[in-house]
Design an enzyme around this catalytic site. Structure first.
Site, short mmCIF file in Angstrom:
data_model
loop_
_atom_site.label_atom_id
_atom_site.label_comp_id
_atom_site.label_asym_id
_atom_site.label_seq_id
_atom_site.Cartn_x
_atom_site.Cartn_y
_atom_site.Cartn_z
N LYS A 113 -5.52 42.92 33.63
CA LYS A 113 -6.86 42.94 33.05
C LYS A 113 -7.84 42.79 34.21
CE LYS A 113 -9.36 41.15 29.08
NZ LYS A 113 -10.61 40.60 29.57
N ASP A 115 -11.12 42.40 36.26
CA ASP A 115 -12.28 41.59 35.89
C ASP A 115 -13.55 42.20 36.48
OD1 ASP A 115 -13.55 39.56 34.66
OD2 ASP A 115 -13.03 38.03 36.13
N TYR A 222 -8.27 52.60 32.61
CA TYR A 222 -7.19 52.06 31.78
C TYR A 222 -7.07 52.67 30.39
CZ TYR A 222 -11.15 49.31 30.14
OH TYR A 222 -12.37 48.93 29.66
N CYS A 403 -35.54 15.94 54.13
CA CYS A 403 -34.87 17.16 54.57
C CYS A 403 -33.86 16.84 55.68
CB CYS A 403 -35.91 18.15 55.08
SG CYS A 403 -35.15 19.64 55.75
N CYS A 406 -35.37 18.48 59.02
CA CYS A 406 -36.66 18.13 59.64
C CYS A 406 -37.22 16.79 59.16
CB CYS A 406 -37.66 19.25 59.40
SG CYS A 406 -38.26 19.29 57.70
N CYS A 427 -39.81 23.55 59.65
CA CYS A 427 -38.41 23.26 59.35
C CYS A 427 -37.56 24.43 59.85
CB CYS A 427 -38.28 23.07 57.84
SG CYS A 427 -36.62 22.68 57.29
P1 AMP Z 1 -12.93 41.07 26.42
O1 AMP Z 1 -14.25 41.46 27.04
O2 AMP Z 1 -12.40 39.76 26.92
O3 AMP Z 1 -12.89 41.26 24.94
O4 AMP Z 1 -11.87 42.09 27.01
C1 AMP Z 1 -12.01 43.45 26.78
C2 AMP Z 1 -12.38 44.10 28.07
O5 AMP Z 1 -11.34 44.00 29.02
C3 AMP Z 1 -12.56 45.58 27.91
O6 AMP Z 1 -13.86 45.89 27.49
C4 AMP Z 1 -12.32 46.08 29.30
O7 AMP Z 1 -13.54 46.22 29.97
C5 AMP Z 1 -11.55 44.99 29.99
N1 AMP Z 1 -10.27 45.45 30.57
C6 AMP Z 1 -9.89 45.19 31.83
N2 AMP Z 1 -8.69 45.71 32.09
C7 AMP Z 1 -8.29 46.35 30.97
C8 AMP Z 1 -7.13 47.09 30.63
N3 AMP Z 1 -6.13 47.26 31.50
N4 AMP Z 1 -7.06 47.61 29.39
C9 AMP Z 1 -8.06 47.42 28.50
N5 AMP Z 1 -9.18 46.71 28.77
C10 AMP Z 1 -9.31 46.18 30.00
ZN ZN Z 2 -37.05 20.74 56.31
#
Ligand code: AMP
Ligand code: ZN
Length: 665
Positions: A113, A115, A222, A403, A406, A427
């Site tokens: 997943k 991020d 994905y 500070c 300074c 400063c």
């Molecule tokens: P959430 O926002 O926690 O509901 O998770 C859903 C989001 O996970 C989706 O909108 C995607 O943007 C993200 N995501 C990241 N990796 C994946 C993956 N491998 N498959 C599906 N969703 C993913």
């Molecule tokens: Zn200062």
């Protein structure tokens, strides 16, 4: 070879190189060779505008500015995912699937997943058309111009894939690039970005795509949404997508049952710390597309997929000391200095404590054992104090009153989360930080002078403020350690050249609190000179679009200060631009006030950028797609038929380039 063939050949070649470099991470030519070819293509395209192609590799460099992102309704909703946290959760999910499908054996795919920020890439007739953010799942923002700058996204995937489809993926900021961005910000005395995820999603909404192009964003795919029935499983469709040029991570595996899914989870729970980007879990999907369809969706998420969330990692360690950092604007940030400890793949020594309230809330004291957590955040957080281990003689933390640099007494204005050192002009970190900001790229962009040299020059007492830069000579700079004649020469030339910068850049460079790039541009356009701006009162200032009390007050504070007045007068005397040039004013009118334009096609008298600028200079707005709010479409050659039909359907006026030129005459 005809010119058209030549252009096509170059485009094809550059696409291949982009793919090798950004997707396979395996360049076959040097950056220089690539640039030469790109320049060649740019030249040919410029000379032959009839062959304009929005998906040409030349269109990926950024340049387009989006003032307002158009809202686009997703043709297929973008769902969230249900979460699971344990083996039991997964087994429950499997039971539901078995019941729904009436089978016992189900095949799954396991993916990481990623991020970041979700994105919907729309492809029509095999070519990239549009990119839309997830938004609320039903509607998102059209961020096409920005997304095009991400080179790992193929605009023209290889032909044997699908024709009409949506490619779903995650825009991420890999850790290395994120850290580099922050190093630069630290060098410029700017506040660091908190984490890659927010920075990635913030990047999508930047107005200037040139800025986006500079950020090392990437896109991991994905999911494919399509009506074309060429593939029967999720795994196969992703594999085909990868083969046609999309960046689909090959960490994806097939699993025959939940036990195999758990194996994948256990491996990645540890291994994820060695990935070049952040992940916050695993996504498990039913592999058969037919079964997916049969299972369908709940009101929020697909029944055929589930996320498994990793637990945020926590360790406990000892707080040795609290130190305080002074930023460019004088803001104080307390920092926890910890007994070094490994956490989530890195050694943690420091954690930000944000401000005095945070310290009070946690009642955190030197000598305490504290729990440190690293979840999605790159900067570790202190979650709480282990009171059972508090030393007997411990006493509450007293926040610094003066500070650390300074000694000046700190102030805290009501409503401000942070304490400030008010000693703006005395400063050291503030003085250095302000000059570093002044010379930085978005401000005066002075070639030949870097943040470290500024620090050196200030420490040596050669400069005390940014106006002093304009009095530097080679003879003064050269004797200083590390500065050779050639560099001294470059530095002086760079400083001299900066006098040509337009007023809006200078205004941003002055470093007035809360006056960022965009605000500076607005103020410059509205007030036209520093004198007008500095003599404006609160009422006049807040009457300007988007200027609130906070910004206005900060401008007034700056303006009434004698030091600042002197600095500004000195800058003027050196020839720095402190008013909008006569030529720029001449071209600005209100003729198109509040009118919304869309530009489409290829033009002959003006370039697209000139056209955009002409619209904005005359008070109009430019957006990238046609909606009910559009007043005019300026149509050039080869305007897309779907755009034309849409404009006609909505009754939007369609005008030619010549009509437009008449309008602003
Ligand atoms: P959430 O926002 O926690 O509901 O998770 C859903 C989001 O996970 C989706 O909108 C995607 O943007 C993200 N995501 C990241 N990796 C994946 C993956 N491998 N498959 C599906 N969703 C993913
Ligand atoms: Zn200062």
């Amino acid at each position: 070879m005809t010119i058209k063939d030549e252009i096509e050949k170059l485009r094809e070649e550059l696409r291949e190189h982009n793919y090798n470099y950004y997707v396979l991470d395996n360049a076959t030519i040097t950056d220089y060779e690539f640039d030469v070819k790109l320049k060649e293509l740019e030249k040919l395209e410029e000379e032959n505008p009839i062959f304009f192609d929005p998906n040409s590799p030349t269109q990926r460099l950024g340049g387009g500015v989006t003032k307002n992102f158009d809202t686009v309704t997703h043709e297929n909703r973008m769902y969230s995912l249900d979460n699971s946290y344990s083996k039991e959760d997964l087994l429950d999910w499997e039971k539901r699937l078995q019941k729904n499908l009436g089978v016992t054996d189900i095949e799954y795919t396991c993916e990481l997943k990623y991020d970041g920020a979700s994105i919907n890439l729309i492809f029509e007739k095999g070519k990239f058309l549009k990119a839309v953010t997830r938004g609320d799942g039903f509607k998102g923002d059209d961020v096409t111009t920005n997304i095009k700058t991400i080179k790992s996204i193929p605009l023209v995937p290889r032909e044997d894939f699908l024709s009409n489809y949506e490619m779903r993926g995650e825009i991420i900021l890999p850790l290395e690039g994120f850290n580099k961005m922050n190093e630069k910000r630290i060098a410029n005395g700017e506040e660091v970005y908190r984490n890659p995820r927010n920075t990635a999603s913030g990047s999508l909404k930047l107005q200037d795509s040139t800025e986006v192009a500079k950020r090392p964003l990437d896109c991991l795919l994905y999911q494919v949404v399509t009506n074309e029935r060429k593939y029967t499983t999720h795994y196969d469709i992703l594999e085909a997508a990868r083969n046609s040029g999309f960046k689909v991570p090959n960490t994806i595996v097939l699993a025959k049952n939940i036990d195999e899914v758990l194996k994948f989870i256990n491996i990645w729970d540890v291994e994820r710390h060695n990935l070049p980007y952040e992940t916050d879990g695993i996504v498990i999907k039913v592999n058969s597309l037919e079964q997916q369809e049969e299972l369908g969706y709940t009101s929020k998420s697909p029944r055929w997929a589930i996320a498994y969330k990793f637990k945020a990692e926590q360790v406990s360690t000892i707080l040795n000391e609290i130190t305080y950092q002074v930023g460019r604007t004088g803001a104080i940030t307390p920092v926890a200095n910890l007994e070094a400890i490994p956490l989530a793949g890195t050694i943690v020594k420091r954690a930000s404590l944000h401000n005095a309230d945070q310290i009070e809330r946690l009642d955190i004291r030197v000598g305490d054992t504290v729990f440190v957590e690293k979840g999605g955040e790159i900067i570790p957080k202190i979650i709480k104090v282990d009171l059972s281990k508090r030393p007997e003689n411990s006493s509450p933390t007293k926040y610094v009153t003066n500070c650390p640099e300074c000694e000046t007494k700190l102030i805290r204005t009501e409503g401000d989360a942070k304490h400030y050192c008010p000693n703006e002009f005395g400063c050291a970190p503030q003085i250095t930080g302000r000059i570093q900001h002044f010379i930085s790229r978005k401000a005066m962009d002075i070639d030949g002078l870097g943040g470290e040299t500024v620090d050196l020059l200030r420490k040596e007492g050669v400069i005390k403020n940014y106006a002093d830069l304009y009095e530097l000579t080679k003879d003064v700079v050269m004797p200083l350690e590390r500065i050779a004649e050639k560099s001294a020469q470059n530095m002086i030339e760079g400083i001299t050249k900066s006098k040509k910068n337009p007023f809006e850049k200078v205004l941003f460079a002055l470093g007035i609190r809360f006056v960022g790039e965009t605000v500076a541009r607005k103020l410059a356009k509205h007030f036209k000179s520093i004198d007008n701006l500095m003599s404006a009162d609160l009422e006049t200032l807040t009457a300007v679009d988007d200027i609130g009390d906070r910004i206005a007050q900060s401008i007034i504070d700056f303006s009434v200060n004698d030091n600042n007045k002197k600095l500004v007068e000195r800058l003027k005397s050196y020839g720095v631009q402190l008013e909008v040039s006569a030529k720029a004013i001449e071209n600005q009118t209100d003729k198109l006030k509040a009118k919304a334009f869309v530009i489409s096609g290829v033009f002959h008298q003006l370039s697209r950028n000139e056209l955009k600028k002409a619209i904005e200079d005359n008070g109009g707005k430019v957006s990238s797609s046609i909606s009910k709010k559009t007043d005019y479409v300026v149509a050039g050659d080869n305007m897309g038929p779907s755009k034309l039909a849409k404009a006609q359907g909505l009754g939007v006026s369609i005008i030619t380039e010549q009509d437009f030129i008449e309008m602003i005459k």
